[in-house]
Motif scaffolding. Structure first.
Motif, PDB file in Angstrom:
ATOM      1  N   ARG A  28      36.853   3.060  -0.007  1.00 48.88           N
ATOM      2  CA  ARG A  28      36.462   4.449  -0.234  1.00 48.88           C
ATOM      3  C   ARG A  28      37.570   5.259  -0.902  1.00 48.88           C
ATOM      4  O   ARG A  28      37.287   6.212  -1.645  1.00 48.88           O
ATOM      5  CB  ARG A  28      36.019   5.106   1.070  1.00 48.88           C
TER       6      ARG A  28
ATOM      7  N   ASP B 277      37.169   4.559  -4.514  1.00 39.42           N
ATOM      8  CA  ASP B 277      35.967   5.235  -5.012  1.00 39.42           C
ATOM      9  C   ASP B 277      36.177   6.734  -5.148  1.00 39.42           C
ATOM     10  O   ASP B 277      35.609   7.368  -6.047  1.00 39.42           O
ATOM     11  CB  ASP B 277      34.783   4.962  -4.074  1.00 39.42           C
ATOM     12  N   GLU B 278      36.984   7.300  -4.250  1.00 38.25           N
ATOM     13  CA  GLU B 278      37.209   8.749  -4.247  1.00 38.25           C
ATOM     14  C   GLU B 278      38.390   9.161  -5.132  1.00 38.25           C
ATOM     15  O   GLU B 278      38.746  10.347  -5.173  1.00 38.25           O
ATOM     16  CB  GLU B 278      37.441   9.230  -2.812  1.00 38.25           C
TER      17      GLU B 278
END
Length: 407
Positions: free
Chosen positions: A26, A29-30
């Motif tokens: 994540r 992804d962020e």
């Protein structure tokens, strides 16, 4: 040369996935991950945190670095054109395979007659400061880096005497304690903190951090402070009209004095002593690595003078009744630069407080680690020479002392 060496300062060059191999997806992804970025029109990769360039480096130091010993040669030659670290040209870390691979490094250490070494990052010491704006991502990144470190280099053993320092940060104390316990359980014998204030708001010696220091002391594990980006260029030199975003190899003379190591380590150790950390945690040992030693004498003098001028109400974290320099000498192990006055430092601090560190393979260090021996052999009593070259570092890590090797 009939003295064994335990090198207090060597380095590895990180792989591209050092920060991401174990980073939860994540964060990638962020856009909250440290990564090496390359583009077709750029000759070298750059290191980014999200879309923010890590300013401590112009390029990824793995791909463009000076030759081992370049700075010492620059001093001997009286300077000249070009940068002090790259005047001989640059190389890729892959040109030094021992800097990239544990098995090759172990074989090389045996060939060089080095019995063991402390090992520190190259790029990671310049990355952490810019992650402070996102503490969750910083914690995840350091945890991921430490797991990569264990994979590729290990935390050290008698069979593999490369003792790597996992990276910790005190901004989130709960995370720091959890990660400390994890790396101790995995065999870490030294841990690293970035010099400077914690989160730009607290002293590292604020009693709120005592559980961390007490755990290190209980485990017999020293805390290393190694040269890197401690933030002075951002929050100090900028006040004087100097650029905040210059890479370290392009620092101005003003920044090299104010923002490159000596101020950060001096202020940090000043805080540890005068904020009474060692009074509260008397068994703690800390190490100053790759900050040189020119700052030590004036710091001891200033600490002692300041202590004499202060009354009982002037000590924010408890009165320090002992002379500060004596506390420093008992708790701090200093690794001077090769070009420093090493003998003078031994005379100032005593032979138990100085450790030889070659900084190999960085351009600021020795061509080969044992070149350090020649600087002090014959200038110290044999027992003191053995302490500086081997036993002080081994003792800090709880490892066996050495006997001189037969000629």
């Amino acid at each position: 040369m009939n003295v064994p060496m335990f090198d207090a300062d060597q380095h590895y060059y990180e792989s591209d996935d050092a920060y991401t191999r174990y980073l939860p997806k994540r964060f990638l992804d962020e856009g909250r991950a440290v990564r090496v970025v390359r583009s077709e029109d750029k000759q070298y990769g750059r290191i980014f945190f999200g879309d923010q360039k890590i300013t401590f480096f112009g390029t990824n130091p793995v791909e463009t670095t000076g030759h081992p010993g370049a700075l010492l040669e620059y001093f001997r030659s009286g300077g000249g054109t070009g940068n002090a670290l790259t005047h001989k040209g640059v190389l890729n870390a892959d040109d030094l395979p021992e800097s990239r691979d544990r098995a090759r490094r172990l074989a090389w250490l045996r060939e060089q007659g080095v019995e063991g070494t402390l090992m520190f990052p190259t790029s990671a010491v310049g990355v952490e400061y810019q992650l402070q704006s996102d503490v969750e991502a910083m914690n995840a990144t350091l945890t991921a880096f430490n797991r990569w470190l264990e994979d590729d280099w290990g935390f050290g053993s008698t069979e593999s005497p490369i003792y790597c320092a996992p990276l910790l940060n005190l901004t989130d104390l709960d995370w720091a304690l959890e990660e400390l316990d994890r790396v101790l359980a995995r065999g870490a014998k030294v841990v690293h903190l970035r010099p400077g204030p914690v989160g730009l708001t607290r002293s590292p010696a604020d009693p709120v951090h005592d559980p961390f220091w007490a755990r290190c002391a209980e485990a017999g594990v020293p805390v290393d402070f190694h040269l890197g980006n401690s933030g002075e260029t951002d929050y100090y030199s900028g006040l004087w009209g100097e650029r905040r975003d210059l890479p370290q190899h392009r620092f101005s003379p003003f920044q090299r004095v104010t923002s490159f190591g000596e101020r950060a380590i001096g202020d940090t150790l000043l805080a540890l002593v005068t904020h009474n950390l060692f009074g509260r945690v008397p068994d703690l040992k800390v190490m100053s690595i790759e900050h040189g030693s020119e700052w030590v004498r004036p710091l001891l003098k200033k600490m002692d003078r300041a202590a004499r001028m202060c009354g009982p109400k002037d000590w924010p974290f408890g009165v320090v009744t002992e002379r500060p320099r004596e506390i420093f000498k008992r708790h701090v192990l200093v690794s001077p630069f090769p070009e420093d006055d090493i003998i003078g430092l031994v005379e100032l601090l005593g032979p138990d407080a100085v450790a030889a560190g070659s900084d190999w393979p960085h351009p600021e260090g020795e061509v080969v680690p044992r070149d350090y021996v020649a600087r002090i052999e014959g200038r110290l009593p044999e027992g003191d020479l053995l302490k500086v070259m081997h036993d002080n570092t081994a003792t800090a890590l709880g490892l066996p002392l050495a006997a001189p090797v037969a000629s």
